[in-house]
Design an enzyme around this catalytic site. Structure first.
Site, PDB file in Angstrom:
ATOM      1  N   LYS A  80     -41.468 -19.941  -6.965  1.00  0.00           N
ATOM      2  CA  LYS A  80     -40.888 -19.038  -7.671  1.00  0.00           C
ATOM      3  C   LYS A  80     -41.864 -17.886  -8.016  1.00  0.00           C
ATOM      4  O   LYS A  80     -43.199 -18.337  -8.153  1.00  0.00           O
ATOM      5  CB  LYS A  80     -40.320 -19.532  -8.736  1.00  0.00           C
ATOM      6  CG  LYS A  80     -39.593 -18.520  -9.746  1.00  0.00           C
ATOM      7  CD  LYS A  80     -39.100 -19.219 -10.861  1.00  0.00           C
ATOM      8  CE  LYS A  80     -38.168 -18.443 -11.669  1.00  0.00           C
ATOM      9  NZ  LYS A  80     -37.519 -19.374 -12.797  1.00  0.00           N
ATOM     10  N   SER A 157     -32.574 -18.588 -13.575  1.00  0.00           N
ATOM     11  CA  SER A 157     -33.244 -17.836 -12.968  1.00  0.00           C
ATOM     12  C   SER A 157     -34.151 -18.029 -11.649  1.00  0.00           C
ATOM     13  O   SER A 157     -34.294 -17.058 -11.005  1.00  0.00           O
ATOM     14  CB  SER A 157     -34.503 -16.971 -13.922  1.00  0.00           C
ATOM     15  OG  SER A 157     -35.205 -18.130 -14.379  1.00  0.00           O
ATOM     16  N   SER A 181     -33.298 -22.906 -16.313  1.00  0.00           N
ATOM     17  CA  SER A 181     -33.253 -22.316 -14.894  1.00  0.00           C
ATOM     18  C   SER A 181     -33.790 -23.204 -13.604  1.00  0.00           C
ATOM     19  O   SER A 181     -33.757 -22.338 -12.471  1.00  0.00           O
ATOM     20  CB  SER A 181     -34.443 -21.114 -15.088  1.00  0.00           C
ATOM     21  OG  SER A 181     -33.920 -20.122 -15.611  1.00  0.00           O
TER      22      SER A 181
END
Ligand code: GLN
Length: 488
Positions: A80, A157, A181
């Site tokens: 990420k 997210s 997330s």
């Protein structure tokens, strides 16, 4: 056969395929890179590291030959884009960091590199990890590979990581989970997402959102993969004072263990108004699977969980407003010009942050301001304590809790909740675990009537991730979730 479909293999099978020389790291890395290019319309990656990935893959092949392979030698993964990667742009999904090249590596990514993983690139995400649909990224929205008739969001997210894992663009990926997330996008994308206990993994080198809640976690296609990945990224780190000095168990050895006699709690508060019958049915199905495997199912209550979401949306923005104060255009990151220092600050923050981030900063600053601190922030902290106590008492009765992961399945672009508060409801099942610092995992359970994935969540006591793996593997087995069909 293996060659054509090698990208659909689990991390475990890729790891063992490499060790058994069924294919090379260069081959599998090339395959994933080709797929990333072919599926660039999913927008799962912000940065692709083609050259360095192929270079590392070559080295890994050498190590496998020499018998010096690490635990993830040659396995292609994605990170990420909030894990600092030395020499590789790290944007946190924001314009504020659009040209930021970190001079250091996060502990989590360093551990993966040390284990021999090949980093394919940095995945798209909601700006500063704020969001539940991956539509707040400065680098555009991410498309869920499960989009069949309509274009669906992947959740957020960690939406880029979820799409990359679900769409076979990598073997596994890191995410971060402050309020859900990792688990929520995993549920929307039909994969496994595990949030470890707060303190299990080092936060060093992760862009901070709400420091008392943030944890790194794996997104994988199987429970066993999550166990393998988790072991590698866990452990004490002197660079993060909140990381726990605890031994790291061999999580993988818990995949496949019997759950006979284990007690599974169903908290009644997770049956929420407006939750679809389909989700409730899957929840029941999950409990049946565990019961048939020998577990005892017990109804329990977490009376304060209904306050978790409102309290989270005070505590998380409060911490975010403090953490994001550092982006002022002075030391690093985006800088806008201004006639004087104050104007430079104002322009930098006005242009550098997107709307959702600004909303959080405003809420956070408000709840921390002199007149409102007691009324909002302190109250939220008190509520948090009550939430924690609920879990302490419930875990005297049961070993693990089973709940839905989300109150709905992935929504289509254009059909997303329009006001921010309805969007925040997406986290209603997941935030409690963050508020209590507990580990949780989302496991794919089935497809709804519209063929969209749904997940069930397991929550365990602090530092009992092995129970998540043990129960999760049984749930996964019983659910028999359909793999996403994907041509070669
Ligand atoms: N969706 C939640 C939020 O927007 C959680 C985000 C996260 O876990 N990083 O705050």
């Amino acid at each position: 056969m293996v060659g054509v479909f090698m990208h659909t293999l689990s991390l475990y099978d890729i790891k063992h395929g490499l060790l058994g020389k069924k294919f090379s790291s260069v081959e599998i890395t090339r395959r994933f890179l080709d797929r990333i290019a072919k599926h660039s319309h999913w927008n799962a990656f912000i940065t692709v590291c083609e050259e360095s990935a192929l270079r590392t893959a070559q080295l890994s092949d050498q190590k496998i030959k020499n018998g010096t392979a690490g635990a993830l030698e040659g396995v292609p993964i994605a990170l990420k884009d909030l894990f600092m990667t030395k020499g590789i742009r790290t944007t946190a999904g924001s314009k504020m960091l659009q040209n930021f090249i970190p001079p250091y590596e996060s502990t989590v990514s360093q551990k993966l590199l040390d284990a021999g993983a090949v980093v394919l690139g940095k995945t798209n995400m909601d700006e500063f990890a704020m969001g539940s649909a991956n539509i707040t990224s400065r680098y555009g929205p991410v498309v869920n590979p499960w989009s069949l008739d309509k274009k669906l969001v992947p959740g957020g997210s960690s939406g880029g990581s979820a799409a990359a894992v679900a769409g076979y663009l990598c073997a596994a990926a890191t995410g971060s989970d402050t309020g859900g997330s990792v688990r929520q996008p995993a549920a929307f994308s039909g994969i496994v997402g595990l949030k470890p206990t707060y303190g299990r993994c080092s936060r060093y080198g992760m862009t901070a959102f709400a420091s008392s809640l943030d944890q790194a976690g794996p997104l994988t296609r199987t429970v066993r993969d999550a166990a393998i990945f988790l072991r590698i990224i866990s452990g004490h780190d002197e660079k993060d004072s909140t990381s726990a000095a605890r031994p790291v168990p061999d999580f993988e050895s818990f995949a496949g263990k019997s759950i006979k006699g284990m007690k599974i709690g169903l908290p009644k508060e997770y049956r929420m108004d407006g939750m679809s019958e389909e989700i409730v049915d899957f929840w029941r199905k999950g409990a049946e699977i565990l019961k048939e495997a020998g577990a005892e199912i017990i109804d329990v209550s977490l009376p304060h969980s209904k306050y978790a979401l409102p309290a989270y949306y005070i505590i998380a923005p409060a911490e975010a407003s403090a953490n994001l104060a550092r982006y002022d255009g002075v030391r690093y990151g985006f800088r806008a010009e201004g006639k004087n220092l104050r104007e430079m600050y104002e322009n930098t923050r006005a242009e550098g942050f997107g709307d959702e981030v600004k909303r959080r900063i405003l809420i956070g600053t408000y709840v921390l301001s002199a007149g409102y601190y007691d009324a909002y922030y302190l109250r939220a902290l008190k509520v948090q304590k009550l939430i924690r106590q609920d879990f302490v008492s419930v875990f005297k009765e049961v070993d693990v809790l089973l709940t839905p992961s989300t109150p709905n399945s992935a929504f289509a672009f254009g059909e997303e909740p329009k006001d921010p508060v309805s969007m925040y409801l997406n986290d209603v099942c997941t935030v409690t675990a963050n508020m209590a610092g507990l580990p949780g995992v989302s496991i794919p359970i089935g497809l709804d009537k519209q063929s969209r994935p749904l997940g069930l969540q397991l929550i365990a006591p602090h530092f009992m991730e092995e129970s998540l793996i043990q129960v999760g593997a049984i749930l996964e087995d019983g659910a028999n979730f359909p793999m996403l069909k994907e041509e070669s």
